[in-house]
Motif scaffolding. Structure first.
Motif, PDB file in Angstrom:
ATOM      1  N   ALA A   1      -1.442   4.807  -1.162  1.00 22.71           N
ATOM      2  CA  ALA A   1      -2.696   4.626  -0.438  1.00 22.71           C
ATOM      3  C   ALA A   1      -2.679   5.352   0.910  1.00 22.71           C
ATOM      4  O   ALA A   1      -3.728   5.660   1.457  1.00 22.71           O
ATOM      5  CB  ALA A   1      -2.963   3.145  -0.217  1.00 22.71           C
TER       6      ALA A   1
ATOM      7  N   PHE B   1       0.817  -1.213   0.000  1.00 22.70           N
ATOM      8  CA  PHE B   1       0.000   0.000   0.000  1.00 22.70           C
ATOM      9  C   PHE B   1       0.852   1.266   0.000  1.00 22.70           C
ATOM     10  O   PHE B   1       0.452   2.271  -0.573  1.00 22.70           O
ATOM     11  CB  PHE B   1      -0.945  -0.019   1.195  1.00 22.70           C
TER      12      PHE B   1
ATOM     13  N   THR C   1       3.622   1.729  -1.561  1.00 20.95           N
ATOM     14  CA  THR C   1       4.207   1.990  -2.873  1.00 20.95           C
ATOM     15  C   THR C   1       3.199   2.537  -3.873  1.00 20.95           C
ATOM     16  O   THR C   1       3.587   3.004  -4.930  1.00 20.95           O
ATOM     17  CB  THR C   1       4.813   0.702  -3.467  1.00 20.95           C
ATOM     18  N   VAL C   2       1.908   2.461  -3.572  1.00 21.82           N
ATOM     19  CA  VAL C   2       0.932   2.932  -4.555  1.00 21.82           C
ATOM     20  C   VAL C   2       0.240   4.221  -4.121  1.00 21.82           C
ATOM     21  O   VAL C   2      -0.659   4.704  -4.799  1.00 21.82           O
ATOM     22  CB  VAL C   2      -0.141   1.859  -4.840  1.00 21.82           C
TER      23      VAL C   2
END
Lengths: 437, 299
Positions: A125, A120, A122-123
């Motif tokens: 979030a 999460f 790395t994206v």
């Protein structure tokens, strides 16, 4: 005229049928279609008063800590409320995947397993907490967990608590089987587990309780033999379950399951209390807070719990075995409209008062300087010994999808069912390679 | 008496428009979105706001060349037909039986069926899981009592026995609907025709095949069609059983397979492509029934 009417009715029927078919197929993707967000609001801000929702997982966080958090937050923020919603660990990744994407439905503060955090962070979030890091504890925070919550020098998820499982054993059963000393090496441990099972004479009794899908505790045997799940290679990762060391470790797991465990091969480790209280467990690896569940007069069995002793799982070399370094991080959902209030919640959860409650429940606090709060009883010693050699799963960005797709649950369960270890490991390697790269 | 032409055309149009717009929005939008998604590289990062990259037919290519999809499709079709056939057979049998029951017994039977039909799936699944539990399940206990060696038998371990349990659960849940619908249809079979057939010397079997079946044919077709669609997209039962035990990779049907690709694996593009494939499969499998239904209405 009638004919025409009939025809148009037919056509309507036809389109209806086709469309209901289409709806049927789409239902499976509802989670996807309803989640489309591009409104990236800046971090920080939010209203002064709000209803804050915190997601905590499993029964790990004791009730006293939950009450303290709710009361303290609501006292410091009159007009705001804090609601704790408990989530199951199982299937957490999928629930976070759907919930965090919607600004209307996202919880504000979430607990996420340390091995799941990377997926999460790395994206995007979670909100960037780098600026608050110093206030939250800075270098005093458990370094492995800060690392697990960081990407490119920015920290998105901070440590919540750490904890590794250690061995609970029944003192009375040890005595009955004539085991006078706590196992000092892996070989002693395996022998004790098998002896307890033999002496019980029951098929569903576990000398060592090891449900087939429990790869998290099964990992210790893989690592003790020198194996691992994956290793970095070039820019990516290479699964290493087929290496000779890993095969030895997985075979050790198979042997231990077959000759010492009475747990189902397709069960997971989520409910140790029922079999323990039924008197079907001699030893089991569980986190410290399980003791609280055993001694609970309503859901547990205080009498049997009195017979519990604990020790850290010994490795082949006599030192504590490399067990999985468990624990959690906390993060703020990037889509939450209540960024400022959420930061206050995180600060409270890392405060000395709150962390002390966690420590008293047997969880290793998020700050190194609080470690002494664990006390020095048998449980504290086992916690510290188990953590001393604990290991993490591969820190690959996509590791959580390996967990999410139950690749390891399936592998360990099939091994427990007596499958061919080499073939199964090779197949799992292929799957892990596909997920990680 | 002459009315302006514009008036005559605008009123029906105005009446049809809201319904059409609603249909387009509710059914069209998700479908379009799904088609678009299936052509994109759409992962977790895109879920959180990064722009997706176009992937052309890449997702479809990946899927179709992956042998797992075909295994899952075969499994899904087989499961669908076995379940639809069983549900239909048991349902028709019960409906016929119900037509011959005394009033009190029939009401009791209807209440029982209605309860099974009205039970929320997740609640029902919890009970079924208890029943088939490896260590504490009453099924194992009963079978052991009856002399079998079922102590600690894991029902969900082996994919075949996993689907046996799933079939029992799915059929149990779908039979009531078939029974009620067919029973209602049976009450509409004209008495006089039945009597005439009997007087003409038709055996009970002949009466059933040549009088009853043609009379309830339209309803039969709809029931079969619905059953095939429902059993193709079965999800909750499989998903819950996979959580309770078993090896998920060996027990995926299309519904759970798409869920695994998308929600669990974070690859929404490929999941959308798989969903398109499922849509196609549903259309292909149900086309014969839809054609029959249309032909029947034309006659």
């Amino acid at each position: 005229m009638r004919k025409i009417e009939g025809k148009s009715a037919v056509r309507l029927n036809k389109t209806l049928a086709t469309k209901s078919v289409a709806v049927a197929a789409i239902t499976a993707l509802l989670g996807v279609t309803s989640a489309c967000g591009s409104d990236n609001e800046d971090a920080g801000g939010g209203p002064d008063k709000a209803e804050i929702v915190v997601w905590l997982n499993g029964a790990d966080t004791p009730d006293s800590a939950r009450t303290w958090l709710k009361e303290t937050f609501e006292k410091e923020h009159p007009g705001s409320t804090l609601t704790i919603e408990q989530q199951e660990w199982e299937g957490l990744v999928e629930r976070l995947t759907t919930a965090l994407t919607s600004a209307d439905q996202t919880p504000d503060v979430v607990e996420v397993g340390n091995t799941q955090a990377a997926t999460f962070t790395t994206v995007g979030a979670f909100s960037d907490l780098s600026g608050d890091l110093a206030d939250l504890g800075g270098d005093d925070l458990l370094p492995g967990f800060v690392e697990a919550g960081s990407v490119d020098d920015k920290t998105y998820a901070v440590p919540y608590y750490a904890g590794s499982t250690y061995v609970f054993y029944r003192k009375d059963l040890f005595e009955k089987s004539g085991i006078t000393e706590i196992p000092a090496t892996m070989a002693d441990f395996v022998a004790a587990a098998k002896k307890l099972k033999q002496d019980s004479g029951q098929a569903d009794f576990s000398g060592y309780w090891l449900p087939g899908k429990d790869w998290r505790d099964g990992a210790a045997f893989l690592w003790d033999a020198g194996g691992d799940f994956a290793a970095p290679e070039g820019d990516g990762w290479k699964a290493t379950l087929s290496s000779p060391e890993s095969i030895t470790g997985l075979e050790a797991f198979q042997d231990l399951y077959t000759s010492a465990s009475g747990a189902p091969a397709d069960a997971n480790e989520s409910d140790p209390v029922t079999p323990f209280c039924a008197g079907k467990i001699g030893m089991m690896s569980r986190p410290g807070w399980v003791q609280g569940m055993l001694t609970d007069p309503e859901s547990g069995c205080p009498e049997l719990a009195e017979q519990v002793g604990v020790f850290a799982l010994p490795g082949s070399d006599g030192e504590p075995a490399p067990v999985l370094l468990g624990g959690s991080n906390i993060a703020i959902s990037a889509k939450s409209p209540n960024q400022d209030l959420s930061r206050d919640v995180v600060a409270l959860m890392l405060s000395e008062d709150y962390q002390t409650i966690l420590a008293e429940a047997g969880l290793t606090p998020a700050r190194e300087s609080y470690a002494a709060k664990l006390g020095d009883d048998e449980f504290a010693q086992a916690t510290i010994a188990a953590a001393s050699n604990a290991k993490l799963t591969p820190p690959a960005a996509n590791w959580a999808t390996v967990e999410g797709k139950f690749v390891l649950e399936d592998l360990y369960s099939k091994i427990a069912q007596g499958g061919d270890v080499k073939k199964l490991a090779a197949a799992a390697d292929e799957q892990i390679d596909a997920e990680l790269n | 008496m002459t009315r302006p032409a514009a008036r005559r055309t605008s009123l029906p149009l105005g009446l049809v428009l809201p319904a059409t717009a609603l249909l387009a929005l509710a059914l069209g939008y998700p479908l379009v979105r799904q088609v678009v998604l299936s052509l994109q590289e759409f992962g977790l990062a895109q879920q959180f706001g990064q722009p997706p990259a176009w992937n052309g037919l890449g997702n479809y290519r990946d899927l179709l060349t992956d042998s797992e999809l075909w295994v899952v499709v075969l499994r899904t079709v087989a499961f669908c037909f076995v379940n639809a056939a069983l549900t239909f057979g048991i349902g028709l049998g019960l409906a016929l039986l119900m037509a011959r029951m005394s009033r009190l017994v029939r009401i009791l039977a209807q209440c029982g069926l209605l309860l099974a039909w009205a039970m929320p799936v997740v609640a029902a699944m919890t009970v079924w899981q208890f029943l088939f539990d490896t260590q504490y399940g009453v099924v194992n206990w009963l079978l052991t009592r009856a002399g079998g060696d079922f102590e600690g038998h894991g029902w969900l371990l082996d994919p075949w026995s996993f689907f046996l349990v799933a079939t029992v659960v799915v059929v149990w849940m779908s039979v009531p609907f078939v029974v009620f619908t067919l029973y209602a249809a049976l009450t509409q079979v004209p008495e006089d025709v039945m009597e005439a057939a009997e007087i003409d010397g038709a055996s009970p079997w002949q009466r059933f095949v040549h009088v009853v079946l043609p009379a309830i044919r339209p309803v039969l077709l709809v029931v079969v069609l619905l059953q095939v669609i429902w059993d193709l997209r079965v999800f909750t039962q499989i998903y819950t059983l996979q959580k309770a035990g078993g090896v998920s990779a060996d027990t995926n049907l299309l519904g759970t397979y798409i869920y695994t690709l998308g929600i669990k694996g974070g690859d929404f593009g490929t999941a959308a492509a798989a969903a398109m494939f499922m849509l196609l499969l549903t259309v292909v499998l149900t086309a014969p029934y839809v054609r029959l239904m249309i032909k029947q209405e034309e006659d």
